[in-house]
Motif scaffolding. Structure first.
Motif, PDB file in Angstrom:
ATOM      1  N   TRP A  14      72.564-100.464   4.633  1.00  0.00           N
ATOM      2  CA  TRP A  14      73.918-100.061   4.811  1.00  0.00           C
ATOM      3  C   TRP A  14      74.549 -99.096   3.552  1.00  0.00           C
ATOM      4  CZ3 TRP A  14      78.630-101.386   2.332  1.00  0.00           C
ATOM      5  CH2 TRP A  14      79.814-100.873   2.976  1.00  0.00           C
ATOM      6  N   GLY A  15      74.307 -99.502   2.320  1.00  0.00           N
ATOM      7  CA  GLY A  15      74.695 -98.895   1.204  1.00  0.00           C
ATOM      8  C   GLY A  15      73.932 -97.771   0.744  1.00  0.00           C
ATOM      9  N   LYS A  16      72.745 -97.473   1.326  1.00  0.00           N
ATOM     10  CA  LYS A  16      72.185 -96.413   1.118  1.00  0.00           C
ATOM     11  C   LYS A  16      72.458 -95.531   2.378  1.00  0.00           C
ATOM     12  CE  LYS A  16      69.352 -93.406  -0.454  1.00  0.00           C
ATOM     13  NZ  LYS A  16      69.502 -92.727  -1.683  1.00  0.00           N
ATOM     14  N   TRP A  17      72.749 -95.890   3.411  1.00  0.00           N
ATOM     15  CA  TRP A  17      73.089 -95.007   4.575  1.00  0.00           C
ATOM     16  C   TRP A  17      74.453 -94.374   4.589  1.00  0.00           C
ATOM     17  CZ3 TRP A  17      70.604 -93.180   8.841  1.00  0.00           C
ATOM     18  CH2 TRP A  17      71.476 -92.482   9.967  1.00  0.00           C
ATOM     19  N   PHE A  18      75.362 -95.178   3.923  1.00  0.00           N
ATOM     20  CA  PHE A  18      76.987 -94.873   3.788  1.00  0.00           C
ATOM     21  C   PHE A  18      77.075 -93.956   2.463  1.00  0.00           C
ATOM     22  CE2 PHE A  18      77.611 -97.302   7.257  1.00  0.00           C
ATOM     23  CZ  PHE A  18      78.235 -96.663   8.105  1.00  0.00           C
ATOM     24  N   GLY A  19      76.107 -93.853   1.715  1.00  0.00           N
ATOM     25  CA  GLY A  19      76.148 -93.140   0.435  1.00  0.00           C
ATOM     26  C   GLY A  19      76.722 -93.946  -0.729  1.00  0.00           C
ATOM     27  N   LEU A  20      76.746 -95.288  -0.633  1.00  0.00           N
ATOM     28  CA  LEU A  20      77.493 -95.969  -1.696  1.00  0.00           C
ATOM     29  C   LEU A  20      76.292 -96.206  -2.980  1.00  0.00           C
ATOM     30  CD1 LEU A  20      79.066 -98.820   0.649  1.00  0.00           C
ATOM     31  CD2 LEU A  20      80.042 -96.806  -0.567  1.00  0.00           C
ATOM     32  N   VAL A  21      75.280 -96.315  -2.368  1.00  0.00           N
ATOM     33  CA  VAL A  21      74.212 -96.405  -3.320  1.00  0.00           C
ATOM     34  C   VAL A  21      73.200 -95.239  -3.267  1.00  0.00           C
ATOM     35  CG1 VAL A  21      72.240 -97.834  -4.498  1.00  0.00           C
ATOM     36  CG2 VAL A  21      74.545 -98.860  -3.491  1.00  0.00           C
ATOM     37  N   SER A  22      72.794 -94.397  -4.506  1.00  0.00           N
ATOM     38  CA  SER A  22      72.120 -93.178  -4.274  1.00  0.00           C
ATOM     39  C   SER A  22      70.707 -93.555  -4.817  1.00  0.00           C
ATOM     40  CB  SER A  22      72.727 -91.962  -5.185  1.00  0.00           C
ATOM     41  OG  SER A  22      72.898 -92.288  -6.146  1.00  0.00           O
ATOM     42  N   SER A  23      70.492 -94.749  -5.741  1.00  0.00           N
ATOM     43  CA  SER A  23      69.295 -94.913  -6.245  1.00  0.00           C
ATOM     44  C   SER A  23      68.515 -95.594  -5.706  1.00  0.00           C
ATOM     45  CB  SER A  23      69.515 -95.855  -7.669  1.00  0.00           C
ATOM     46  OG  SER A  23      68.435 -96.455  -7.945  1.00  0.00           O
ATOM     47  N   PHE A  24      67.086 -94.931  -5.203  1.00  0.00           N
ATOM     48  CA  PHE A  24      66.042 -95.574  -4.369  1.00  0.00           C
ATOM     49  C   PHE A  24      65.603 -96.800  -5.213  1.00  0.00           C
ATOM     50  CE2 PHE A  24      65.901 -91.372  -2.633  1.00  0.00           C
ATOM     51  CZ  PHE A  24      65.832 -91.795  -1.003  1.00  0.00           C
ATOM     52  N   GLN A  25      65.432 -96.893  -6.619  1.00  0.00           N
ATOM     53  CA  GLN A  25      65.007 -98.052  -7.129  1.00  0.00           C
ATOM     54  C   GLN A  25      65.986 -99.351  -6.748  1.00  0.00           C
ATOM     55  OE1 GLN A  25      64.899 -96.885 -11.314  1.00  0.00           O
ATOM     56  NE2 GLN A  25      62.932 -96.010 -11.027  1.00  0.00           N
ATOM     57  N   VAL A  26      67.014 -99.095  -6.680  1.00  0.00           N
ATOM     58  CA  VAL A  26      68.055-100.166  -6.709  1.00  0.00           C
ATOM     59  C   VAL A  26      67.985-100.855  -5.155  1.00  0.00           C
ATOM     60  CG1 VAL A  26      70.646-100.870  -6.213  1.00  0.00           C
ATOM     61  CG2 VAL A  26      69.948 -99.512  -8.361  1.00  0.00           C
ATOM     62  N   VAL A  27      67.744 -99.734  -4.327  1.00  0.00           N
ATOM     63  CA  VAL A  27      67.929-100.134  -2.753  1.00  0.00           C
ATOM     64  C   VAL A  27      66.180-100.798  -2.432  1.00  0.00           C
ATOM     65  CG1 VAL A  27      67.766 -98.946  -0.632  1.00  0.00           C
ATOM     66  CG2 VAL A  27      69.373 -98.283  -1.984  1.00  0.00           C
ATOM     67  N   TRP A  28      65.403-100.208  -2.896  1.00  0.00           N
ATOM     68  CA  TRP A  28      63.970-100.757  -2.621  1.00  0.00           C
ATOM     69  C   TRP A  28      64.003-101.995  -3.336  1.00  0.00           C
ATOM     70  CZ3 TRP A  28      61.875 -99.621   1.523  1.00  0.00           C
ATOM     71  CH2 TRP A  28      62.052 -98.253   2.062  1.00  0.00           C
ATOM     72  N   GLY A  29      64.486-102.360  -4.403  1.00  0.00           N
ATOM     73  CA  GLY A  29      64.495-103.353  -5.280  1.00  0.00           C
ATOM     74  C   GLY A  29      65.121-104.518  -4.242  1.00  0.00           C
ATOM     75  N   ILE A  30      66.369-104.391  -3.762  1.00  0.00           N
ATOM     76  CA  ILE A  30      66.932-105.430  -3.030  1.00  0.00           C
ATOM     77  C   ILE A  30      66.252-105.605  -1.812  1.00  0.00           C
ATOM     78  CG2 ILE A  30      69.023-105.700  -1.859  1.00  0.00           C
ATOM     79  CD1 ILE A  30      70.634-103.890  -3.703  1.00  0.00           C
ATOM     80  N   ILE A  31      65.844-104.533  -1.074  1.00  0.00           N
ATOM     81  CA  ILE A  31      65.110-104.902   0.179  1.00  0.00           C
ATOM     82  C   ILE A  31      63.647-105.556  -0.122  1.00  0.00           C
ATOM     83  CG2 ILE A  31      63.574-103.335   1.839  1.00  0.00           C
ATOM     84  CD1 ILE A  31      65.612-101.220   2.176  1.00  0.00           C
TER      85      ILE A  31
END
Length: 204
Positions: free
Chosen positions: A34-51
């Motif tokens: 959700w954060g990546k989709w709505f542009g709240l988080v642009s860092s792929f490292q953070v997103v993939w880390g949480i996922i």
């Protein structure tokens, strides 16, 4: 749960805990997406880390759930060992979050800021600030205040919230770490209980 001595009660308690872990893992994956989709988080490292953490937790919980339902000795053993290691790591991290002082918080924030340009952009955009301690004239900033030259530095904004965030993370981590050690205890006891529906002379 502490007064739960029967086979069925242990099984149901273990299943309930693992269903909780499945829900938490799905929530983590959903929030990251959700954060990546709505542009709240642009860092792929953070997103993939949480996922990645969410997927790992999902797989561990799924193994525990299947092992509990089928009373599968091998699955329960590996589940118990894995969950104990997760407990140790999570307990240590939570303790650090609750004991870290202001100076250490500032140092960690600066290290995180310097390590990722995407993180800088996210912080500047969401907290409406520019630069960490100061901002060079030739630098760009994604904050809405930048064109008006009214921005505060991000160190000030981050330090207003970092203590609360670390306390929340630490307390939440401690809560889940104690549910994990409870699950390890339940698994250990459940593995050594005999299924009343099985052959009484069979070894488990």
């Amino acid at each position: 749960m502490m007064g739960c001595a029967g086979f069925t009660c242990s099984k149901n308690s273990l299943c309930a805990l693992n269903i909780l872990y499945v829900m938490v893992s799905m929530l983590m994956i959903g929030i990251a997406a959700w954060g990546k989709w709505f542009g709240l988080v642009s860092s792929f490292q953070v997103v993939w880390g949480i996922i990645g953490v969410g997927v790992f937790l999902f797989l561990v919980a799924l193994a525990g759930l299947v092992g509990a339902v089928k009373h599968h000795q091998v699955l329960l053993f590996f589940y118990m060992i894995t969950l104990f290691l997760v407990f140790v790591v999570q307990f240590c991290v939570s303790s650090v979050c609750l004991t870290i002082n202001k100076e250490q918080q500032s140092e960690l924030l600066e290290v995180g800021w310097n390590n990722s340009k995407f993180t800088q952009m996210d912080v500047e955009k969401n907290l409406n600030c520019c630069g960490f301690y100061h901002m060079a004239i030739n630098e760009t900033c994604t904050a809405a205040c930048f064109p008006h030259a009214t921005c505060n530095t991000c160190a000030v904004k981050l330090q207003e919230h970092v203590g609360e965030v670390l306390r929340f993370v630490g307390e939440t981590g401690l809560f889940f770490s104690f549910t994990e050690i409870l699950a390890v205890w339940l698994t250990y006891r459940y593995r050594n209980q005999k299924d009343p529906r099985a052959n009484p002379s069979a070894f488990l």
